[in-house]
Motif scaffolding. Structure first.
Motif, PDB file in Angstrom:
ATOM      1  N   ALA A 122     -13.137   3.119   7.218  1.00 54.04           N
ATOM      2  CA  ALA A 122     -12.702   3.163   5.819  1.00 54.04           C
ATOM      3  C   ALA A 122     -13.039   4.485   5.145  1.00 54.04           C
ATOM      4  N   ILE A 152       1.185  -1.767  -7.699  1.00 55.07           N
ATOM      5  CA  ILE A 152       0.630  -2.969  -7.069  1.00 55.07           C
ATOM      6  C   ILE A 152       1.083  -4.229  -7.805  1.00 55.07           C
ATOM      7  N   ASP A 161     -11.816   3.345   1.679  1.00 52.76           N
ATOM      8  CA  ASP A 161     -12.885   3.153   0.710  1.00 52.76           C
ATOM      9  C   ASP A 161     -12.678   3.933  -0.600  1.00 52.76           C
ATOM     10  N   MET A 202      -0.629   3.655 -10.311  1.00 52.64           N
ATOM     11  CA  MET A 202      -1.028   2.911  -9.109  1.00 52.64           C
ATOM     12  C   MET A 202      -1.142   1.411  -9.420  1.00 52.64           C
ATOM     13  N   GLN A 214       0.333   9.329  -0.532  1.00 46.22           N
ATOM     14  CA  GLN A 214       0.974  10.474  -1.184  1.00 46.22           C
ATOM     15  C   GLN A 214       1.548  11.415  -0.132  1.00 46.22           C
ATOM     16  N   SER A 228       0.844  -1.184   0.000  1.00 48.36           N
ATOM     17  CA  SER A 228       0.000   0.000   0.000  1.00 48.36           C
ATOM     18  C   SER A 228       0.886   1.244   0.000  1.00 48.36           C
ATOM     19  N   GLY A 245      -8.153   4.533   8.241  1.00 50.87           N
ATOM     20  CA  GLY A 245      -8.502   3.855   6.993  1.00 50.87           C
ATOM     21  C   GLY A 245      -7.377   2.982   6.459  1.00 50.87           C
TER      22      GLY A 245
HETATM   23  P1  TYM Z   1      -3.941   8.872  -0.227  1.00 46.66           P
HETATM   24  O1  TYM Z   1      -2.572   9.415  -0.047  1.00 46.66           O
HETATM   25  O2  TYM Z   1      -5.019   9.813  -0.657  1.00 46.66           O
HETATM   26  O3  TYM Z   1      -4.453   8.183   1.101  1.00 46.66           O
HETATM   27  C1  TYM Z   1      -3.693   7.196   1.765  1.00 46.66           C
HETATM   28  C2  TYM Z   1      -4.574   6.145   2.396  1.00 46.66           C
HETATM   29  O4  TYM Z   1      -5.483   6.716   3.326  1.00 46.66           O
HETATM   30  C3  TYM Z   1      -6.821   6.353   3.008  1.00 46.66           C
HETATM   31  N1  TYM Z   1      -7.696   7.493   3.332  1.00 46.66           N
HETATM   32  C4  TYM Z   1      -8.767   7.424   4.121  1.00 46.66           C
HETATM   33  N2  TYM Z   1      -9.323   6.413   4.801  1.00 46.66           N
HETATM   34  C5  TYM Z   1     -10.419   6.684   5.543  1.00 46.66           C
HETATM   35  N3  TYM Z   1     -10.976   7.908   5.622  1.00 46.66           N
HETATM   36  C6  TYM Z   1     -10.468   8.965   4.959  1.00 46.66           C
HETATM   37  N4  TYM Z   1     -11.019  10.167   5.050  1.00 46.66           N
HETATM   38  C7  TYM Z   1      -9.296   8.738   4.164  1.00 46.66           C
HETATM   39  N5  TYM Z   1      -8.530   9.546   3.392  1.00 46.66           N
HETATM   40  C8  TYM Z   1      -7.556   8.763   2.883  1.00 46.66           C
HETATM   41  C9  TYM Z   1      -6.800   6.077   1.517  1.00 46.66           C
HETATM   42  O5  TYM Z   1      -7.870   5.252   1.126  1.00 46.66           O
HETATM   43  C10 TYM Z   1      -5.469   5.421   1.351  1.00 46.66           C
HETATM   44  O6  TYM Z   1      -5.536   4.045   1.696  1.00 46.66           O
HETATM   45  N6  TYM Z   1      -3.814   6.571  -4.649  1.00 46.66           N
HETATM   46  C11 TYM Z   1      -3.462   6.428  -3.248  1.00 46.66           C
HETATM   47  C12 TYM Z   1      -1.993   6.163  -3.023  1.00 46.66           C
HETATM   48  C13 TYM Z   1      -1.438   4.995  -3.762  1.00 46.66           C
HETATM   49  C14 TYM Z   1      -1.636   3.619  -3.464  1.00 46.66           C
HETATM   50  C15 TYM Z   1      -0.854   2.889  -4.420  1.00 46.66           C
HETATM   51  C16 TYM Z   1      -2.388   2.947  -2.518  1.00 46.66           C
HETATM   52  C17 TYM Z   1      -0.586   5.036  -4.825  1.00 46.66           C
HETATM   53  N7  TYM Z   1      -0.221   3.778  -5.209  1.00 46.66           N
HETATM   54  C18 TYM Z   1      -0.816   1.488  -4.396  1.00 46.66           C
HETATM   55  C19 TYM Z   1      -2.353   1.538  -2.510  1.00 46.66           C
HETATM   56  C20 TYM Z   1      -1.571   0.824  -3.443  1.00 46.66           C
HETATM   57  C21 TYM Z   1      -3.840   7.699  -2.539  1.00 46.66           C
HETATM   58  O7  TYM Z   1      -3.983   8.757  -3.131  1.00 46.66           O
HETATM   59  O8  TYM Z   1      -3.913   7.607  -1.213  1.00 46.66           O
END
Ligand code: TYM
Length: 333
Positions: free
Chosen positions: A186, A134, A146, A130, A9, A6, A21
């Motif tokens: 989540a 993975i 989520d 992304m 950013q 996982s 989450g």
């Molecule tokens: P990012 O940086 O926006 O968020 C990181 C992780 O936190 C979770 N998350 C939340 N969970 C619950 N409530 C919230 N309000 C909340 N805000 C964020 C996100 O779901 C995430 O798990 N695209 C991804 C980063 C990424 C990634 C990957 C993840 C890049 N490559 C490969 C998994 C596998 C992202 O923008 O996460």
């Protein structure tokens, strides 16, 4: 062992949403999986970043990963840009992803409506990078909140498409990953706007609980969180989004069920309930904050973690990339 991967950013500051989450759920996984956790700096630059801040955030987030309890001896912690295979596989997968599929991604639609002056190609193909993140590690499961579900569905579609085009059914090139999304926590919402998710890029700090907020700030933000005029503590996202969000926070932070929270606080007004939420969040973050400063100040230690992480990550990623190149018909150097 099966593999988990996982990433986050490194922009803004880590929030309680990121913790409940994602990070919190990563902590126990190393017992059953080989775990890879990244800082996705290449994803972060799909919106403009100040280089000084980006550098700072990378160290801050790494130190927070460790302070939260991700031990670098049991988890591979690394920075995406340190492993060139990510960019290389992303290019290949761009050629196996359709314009129409990317146009339907809700995160792209949100971000492109927010950053109208910079709808760049990287933002559009963000989910492809992304998918590369993975698939390079042959991840079996991806623990995320989520909001990443749609990106994971795309990752699965692209993996299956590539396997169908280039591999025998019994010898797939890519493992098709499963999302791992927690039952509570989540989707943590903003404290002032409980119909929108809590986000590290929010400009209104009262809407967000940050991992490094001091205890009195946490208490103040939760006391001022939007609820509704009633006094019922019950889980009803449509009618009572603010209360439901605080219930989710309390449940995820304390391990209690929503039912037992409702049973204890329903009908008593919101004061006592909010105090319990604040206490649970403070108790969750206190040990993280206590460890953070020492970890963050040991810059040599952090750099060692990243060098070691990049080496271990590259070994696995390069093996997958070599198989992909071979399947495509690229000749060896
Ligand atoms: P990012 O940086 O926006 O968020 C990181 C992780 O936190 C979770 N998350 C939340 N969970 C619950 N409530 C919230 N309000 C909340 N805000 C964020 C996100 O779901 C995430 O798990 N695209 C991804 C980063 C990424 C990634 C990957 C993840 C890049 N490559 C490969 C998994 C596998 C992202 O923008 O996460």
């Amino acid at each position: 062992k099966p593999v988990v991967l996982s990433g986050i950013q490194p922009s803004g500051h880590l929030t309680l949403g990121n913790y409940l989450g994602a990070i919190k759920n990563w902590l126990p996984l190393h017992e059953r999986y080989d775990c890879y956790y990244m800082l996705v700096d290449m994803h972060a630059i799909t919106v403009r970043q100040d280089p000084v801040l980006l550098r700072e955030r990378c160290y801050e987030f790494l130190a927070l990963y460790i302070a939260c309890g991700l031990d670098p001896r049991h988890n591979v912690l690394f920075v995406q840009s340190h492993v060139p295979a990510h960019a290389r596989l992303a290019w290949v997968l761009n050629c196996y992803t359709q314009f129409g599929e990317l146009s339907r991604m809700t995160q792209f639609k949100d971000k492109s409506s927010k950053h109208v002056d910079n709808i760049n190609a990287g933002l559009f193909s963000y989910p492809v990078l992304m998918a590369a993140d993975i698939l390079l590690y042959q991840a079996d499961a991806v623990p995320v909140g989520d909001d990443q579900k749609q990106h994971l569905e795309l990752t699965r579609d692209v993996a299956i498409r590539f396997n169908n085009a280039h591999a025998e059914p019994d010898k797939p090139i890519f493992t098709v990953p499963e999302p791992m999304i927690p039952p509570v926590g989540a989707r943590i919402m903003g404290l002032q706007e409980p119909t929108k998710k809590m986000s590290k890029s929010d400009d209104a700090p009262t809407n967000v609980l940050y991992l490094l907020d001091p205890p009195d700030t946490i208490v103040r933000k939760i006391k001022r969180a939007v609820t509704d005029p009633g006094n019922e503590v019950r889980f009803d996202v449509a009618e009572k989004p603010g209360v439901s969000n605080l219930m989710s926070i309390l449940a995820a932070a304390s391990g209690r069920s929503l039912e037992s929270i409702a049973a204890e606080y329903d009908g008593q007004g919101y004061g006592k309930f909010k105090q319990a939420v604040a206490d649970a969040v403070v108790a969750t973050l206190e040990p993280v904050q206590a460890r953070y400063r020492d970890v963050r100040d040991d810059i040599q230690g952090l750099r060692r973690v990243l060098r070691d992480g990049a080496e271990r990550a590259s070994a696995r990623a390069d093996a997958t990339l070599a198989r992909v190149h071979e399947a495509l018909g690229f000749i060896p150097a």
